[in-house]
Design an enzyme around this catalytic site. Structure first.
Site, PDB file in Angstrom:
ATOM      1  N   LYS A   1      23.410  31.685  36.984  1.00 36.02           N
ATOM      2  CA  LYS A   1      21.750  31.188  36.907  1.00 36.02           C
ATOM      3  C   LYS A   1      21.080  30.373  37.805  1.00 36.02           C
ATOM      4  CE  LYS A   1      19.527  29.969  32.913  1.00 36.02           C
ATOM      5  NZ  LYS A   1      18.401  28.976  33.248  1.00 36.02           N
TER       6      LYS A   1
ATOM      7  N   ARG B   1      24.924  23.139  29.778  1.00 40.47           N
ATOM      8  CA  ARG B   1      25.384  22.268  29.299  1.00 40.47           C
ATOM      9  C   ARG B   1      27.384  22.342  29.098  1.00 40.47           C
ATOM     10  NH1 ARG B   1      19.747  19.949  27.530  1.00 40.47           N
ATOM     11  NH2 ARG B   1      19.173  22.574  27.134  1.00 40.47           N
TER      12      ARG B   1
ATOM     13  N   ASP C   1      16.227  32.531  37.122  1.00 34.65           N
ATOM     14  CA  ASP C   1      15.819  32.669  35.624  1.00 34.65           C
ATOM     15  C   ASP C   1      13.711  31.819  36.652  1.00 34.65           C
ATOM     16  OD1 ASP C   1      14.650  31.849  33.487  1.00 34.65           O
ATOM     17  OD2 ASP C   1      16.247  30.043  33.573  1.00 34.65           O
TER      18      ASP C   1
ATOM     19  N   THR D   1      13.825  29.516  23.148  1.00 37.13           N
ATOM     20  CA  THR D   1      15.385  29.395  22.513  1.00 37.13           C
ATOM     21  C   THR D   1      15.224  27.656  22.035  1.00 37.13           C
ATOM     22  OG1 THR D   1      16.751  29.007  23.901  1.00 37.13           O
ATOM     23  CG2 THR D   1      17.060  31.160  22.846  1.00 37.13           C
TER      24      THR D   1
ATOM     25  N   LYS E   1      11.089  32.517  35.455  1.00 38.42           N
ATOM     26  CA  LYS E   1      10.260  33.191  34.276  1.00 38.42           C
ATOM     27  C   LYS E   1       9.257  32.866  34.682  1.00 38.42           C
ATOM     28  CE  LYS E   1      13.400  30.403  30.806  1.00 38.42           C
ATOM     29  NZ  LYS E   1      14.234  29.555  31.839  1.00 38.42           N
TER      30      LYS E   1
ATOM     31  N   ASP F   1       1.805  35.480  35.661  1.00 38.00           N
ATOM     32  CA  ASP F   1       0.621  35.211  35.887  1.00 38.00           C
ATOM     33  C   ASP F   1      -0.068  36.549  35.864  1.00 38.00           C
ATOM     34  OD1 ASP F   1      -0.867  34.456  38.613  1.00 38.00           O
ATOM     35  OD2 ASP F   1       0.434  32.722  39.231  1.00 38.00           O
TER      36      ASP F   1
HETATM   37  O1  LIG Z   1      15.743  32.462  30.963  1.00 39.50           O
HETATM   38  C1  LIG Z   1      16.500  31.521  29.994  1.00 39.50           C
HETATM   39  O2  LIG Z   1      17.026  32.021  30.961  1.00 39.50           O
HETATM   40  C2  LIG Z   1      16.206  30.980  29.087  1.00 39.50           C
HETATM   41  C3  LIG Z   1      15.276  30.833  27.960  1.00 39.50           C
HETATM   42  C4  LIG Z   1      14.755  30.377  26.440  1.00 39.50           C
HETATM   43  O3  LIG Z   1      14.643  31.055  25.963  1.00 39.50           O
HETATM   44  N1  LIG Z   1      15.783  29.393  26.469  1.00 39.50           N
HETATM   45  C5  LIG Z   1      17.050  28.821  27.936  1.00 39.50           C
HETATM   46  O4  LIG Z   1      17.719  28.028  27.378  1.00 39.50           O
HETATM   47  N2  LIG Z   1      16.385  29.436  28.923  1.00 39.50           N
HETATM   48  C6  LIG Z   1      17.924  29.134  29.873  1.00 39.50           C
HETATM   49  O5  LIG Z   1      18.826  28.926  29.902  1.00 39.50           O
HETATM   50  C7  LIG Z   1      19.763  27.902  30.268  1.00 39.50           C
HETATM   51  C8  LIG Z   1      19.759  27.252  29.366  1.00 39.50           C
HETATM   52  O6  LIG Z   1      20.937  25.588  28.804  1.00 39.50           O
HETATM   53  P1  LIG Z   1      21.608  25.246  27.921  1.00 39.50           P
HETATM   54  O7  LIG Z   1      21.200  25.161  26.811  1.00 39.50           O
HETATM   55  O8  LIG Z   1      22.246  23.646  28.861  1.00 39.50           O
HETATM   56  O9  LIG Z   1      22.878  26.418  27.450  1.00 39.50           O
HETATM   57  C9  LIG Z   1      18.969  27.104  30.301  1.00 39.50           C
HETATM   58  O10 LIG Z   1      19.190  27.073  32.241  1.00 39.50           O
HETATM   59  C10 LIG Z   1      17.331  27.965  29.708  1.00 39.50           C
HETATM   60  O11 LIG Z   1      16.351  27.223  31.375  1.00 39.50           O
END
Ligand SMILES: O=C(O)c1cc(=O)[nH]c(=O)n1[C@@H]1O[C@H](COP(=O)(O)O)[C@@H](O)[C@H]1O
Length: 232
Positions: free
Chosen positions: A35, A212, A62, A122, A64, A67
């Site tokens: 991603k 992470r 990603d 999330t 998001k 607009d």
């Molecule tokens: O659209 C996303 O990917 C996304 C949506 C969401 O609701 N929560 C979310 O954590 N993400 C993405 O998912 C990844 C989660 O990363 P970690 O928290 O490091 O596992 C990040 O790149 C966030 O930008």
């Protein structure tokens, strides 16, 4: 496991092309997709997508988008022309915005990316929603946005795996992309609505976004292998 079967998407959240490619070099494209998000894309632009594709990875862009309908649809079209596998927009941009994206993609020749709607991040829980004026449980808001996404012809949703059972019952046609994945014992960081990889898959997730816990691991390849093993 072939690239088409793996549910794992590794988030390459890095500030530079070099850092992102150093991790990509340690990952097997048959075990995960990758991603590219706001940090990496803002620093590298489309070059990073092309480079990752050349290395055999399917790429989830990603950014998001959120607009007005025309601007969002044209951004999604640009993503499709870049050859990404998945692209996302915020469902809270509304029905007309999501429909414009769907119609624009449907007019393109050739394969188009999966079009995914972000529901409730999330990182948010009930108190965070109250802070932006939404006096509602996250799952209720997710279900509301899911109905709108389904109506617009979206391919799927970004949500927490906690909402997957309710979503699979209410909107079975939508594919579920779930960040907030934390293998047992790993730090929660800024995530709030979390499950382990196995729990997420059992709940009905189609794709698991993991950042992470893999990207910051001392041995990212071993961390990915552990998730693959947990999923069986
Ligand atoms: O659209 C996303 O990917 C996304 C949506 C969401 O609701 N929560 C979310 O954590 N993400 C993405 O998912 C990844 C989660 O990363 P970690 O928290 O490091 O596992 C990040 O790149 C966030 O930008």
């Amino acid at each position: 496991m072939s690239v088409c079967q793996t549910p794992i998407i590794v988030a390459l959240d890095f500030p530079t092309r070099e850092a992102a490619l150093a991790l990509a070099d340690r990952l097997d494209p048959s075990l995960c997709r990758v991603k590219v998000g706001k940090e990496l894309f803002t620093s590298c632009a489309s070059d990073i997508v092309t480079t990752l594709r050349d290395r055999g990875f399917e790429v989830f862009l990603d950014l998001k988008f959120h607009d007005i309908p025309n601007t969002t649809a044209m951004a999604v079209k640009a993503a499709a022309e870049m050859g990404v596998w998945m692209v996302n927009v915020h469902c809270s941009g509304g029905l007309r915005m999501m429909s414009a994206c769907r119609e624009t993609l449907d007019k393109l020749a050739g394969p188009v990316p999966l079009l995914i709607g972000v529901t409730v991040l999330t990182s948010m829980e009930r108190d965070d929603l109250a802070g932006i004026g939404l006096d509602i449980e996250p799952q209720e808001q997710v279900l509301r946005l899911a109905a709108l996404a389904q109506q617009a012809g979206m391919d799927g949703l970004v949500c927490s795996a906690l909402e997957a059972p309710a979503l699979k019952a209410a909107q079975p046609s939508l594919q579920l992309v779930t960040p907030g994945i934390r293998p047992a014992g790993s730090a929660q960081d800024d995530q709030r609505r979390i499950l382990t990889p196995r729990q997420a898959l059992d709940a009905g997730s189609d794709y698991l976004v993991i950042g992470r816990p893999i990207s910051q691991a001392a041995d990212p390849a071993a961390a990915l292998a552990n998730v693959v093993a947990e999923l069986g």
